[in-house]
Design an enzyme around this catalytic site. Sequence first.
Site, short mmCIF file in Angstrom:
data_model
loop_
_atom_site.label_atom_id
_atom_site.label_comp_id
_atom_site.label_asym_id
_atom_site.label_seq_id
_atom_site.Cartn_x
_atom_site.Cartn_y
_atom_site.Cartn_z
CB CYS A 16 36.52 7.15 -14.32
SG CYS A 16 38.22 6.58 -14.19
CG HIS B 14 39.68 9.67 -17.90
ND1 HIS B 14 40.65 10.33 -17.22
CD2 HIS B 14 39.35 8.58 -17.13
CE1 HIS B 14 40.91 9.69 -16.08
NE2 HIS B 14 40.12 8.63 -16.00
#
Length: 344
Positions: free
Chosen positions: A133, A246
């Site tokens: 990710c 994130h």
Amino acid sequence: MLPSEPVVAIVGATGAVGEEMLSILAQRRFPMQSVKLLASKRSAGSVVDFRGRRLLVEELTEDSFDGVHLALFSAGKTVSKQYCPIAVQAGALVVDNSSCFRMDPAVPLVVPEVNGHVLDRITKPCIIANPNCSTIIALVAVTPLHRAVGVERMVVSTYQAASGAGAAAMKELETQAREFVAGFPYTTKIFGRQYLFNVFSHNSAVGEDGYNEEEKKLLNETRKMWEDNAVRITATCVRVPTLRAHCESINLTFRGSLKEADARDILAMAPGVKIVDDRTANKFPEPIDAAGGDDVLIGRIRADLSQAPGKGIDLFVAGDQLRKGAAQNAIQIAERFVRVKAAV
Ligand code: A2P
């Protein structure tokens, strides 16, 4: 290679990424004949709502892939190692979200905005790996600049959400918030420590060189996707108590030269990104704005004053870890095959 309406299987359908896969398939109206939800024995028999229908979760077994054309895996490395080859053997195209096959030279590692051309070479059922990710989110932002002038060195600091550690980690962060309000001691089953109001080094294993696995993934996966072993990358990966998006601070040094204004123009035209860079309002990418969205948010775009003019840029980015960082990227990969077939 895929029929225009494939039979789809989601392996890990009850997990944080698996649930997101199902909802993105519905949102994007992915053409499919049916979808099969697979998970461990623990979840077998549970029921999930999908497009107004109730779907039963089945236990993953070696026979699960009979008749399946497309299998989306997000149940961890051990499950992928055992079952991805079985799915391919049964005739399915596999998109695997685990780290199991990412660095296998025979397995394409793909972010459509970065190296989607690699998918054009695929002509038969195989495993395609979804990158980590943090790598996906960084490279959607940085690749357009790399294409323009070449990135010589990249320094990344991540601020990673709970979702990267799965549904149980998200739940534990919420539980700790309730425990804080109630004055109860914290439940610390997932990370073995207080997560709420805390920041700590990423929970992956730390190697002898002092880098954790997440940091090494950023280096190795970037080199593989850019097909560039000369690019120098260092990273510091950290968990912060956010739920599902994130953030990353990214410092770039260029091989060529790029003015800040030109970097802005390039990024404004790039696919999969949205510029959030309002210096007056002090409004830049934030995880709560990225959560639930498709785009990687890019802001704090500025020339790095510590480097010669035109040689470096700083960015701050935010991207939904469950969507672009995992489920959405996997489904974008799959869409290439459905569209190719549909266009024939
Ligand atoms: P289950 O819910 O039955 O444990 P997350 O990343 O959010 O933790 O989710 C992991 C996903 O992988 C879940 O859907 C989980 O199912 C699934 N999973 C874990 N172990 C296995 C296994 N041995 N076989 C099949 N699915 C598994």
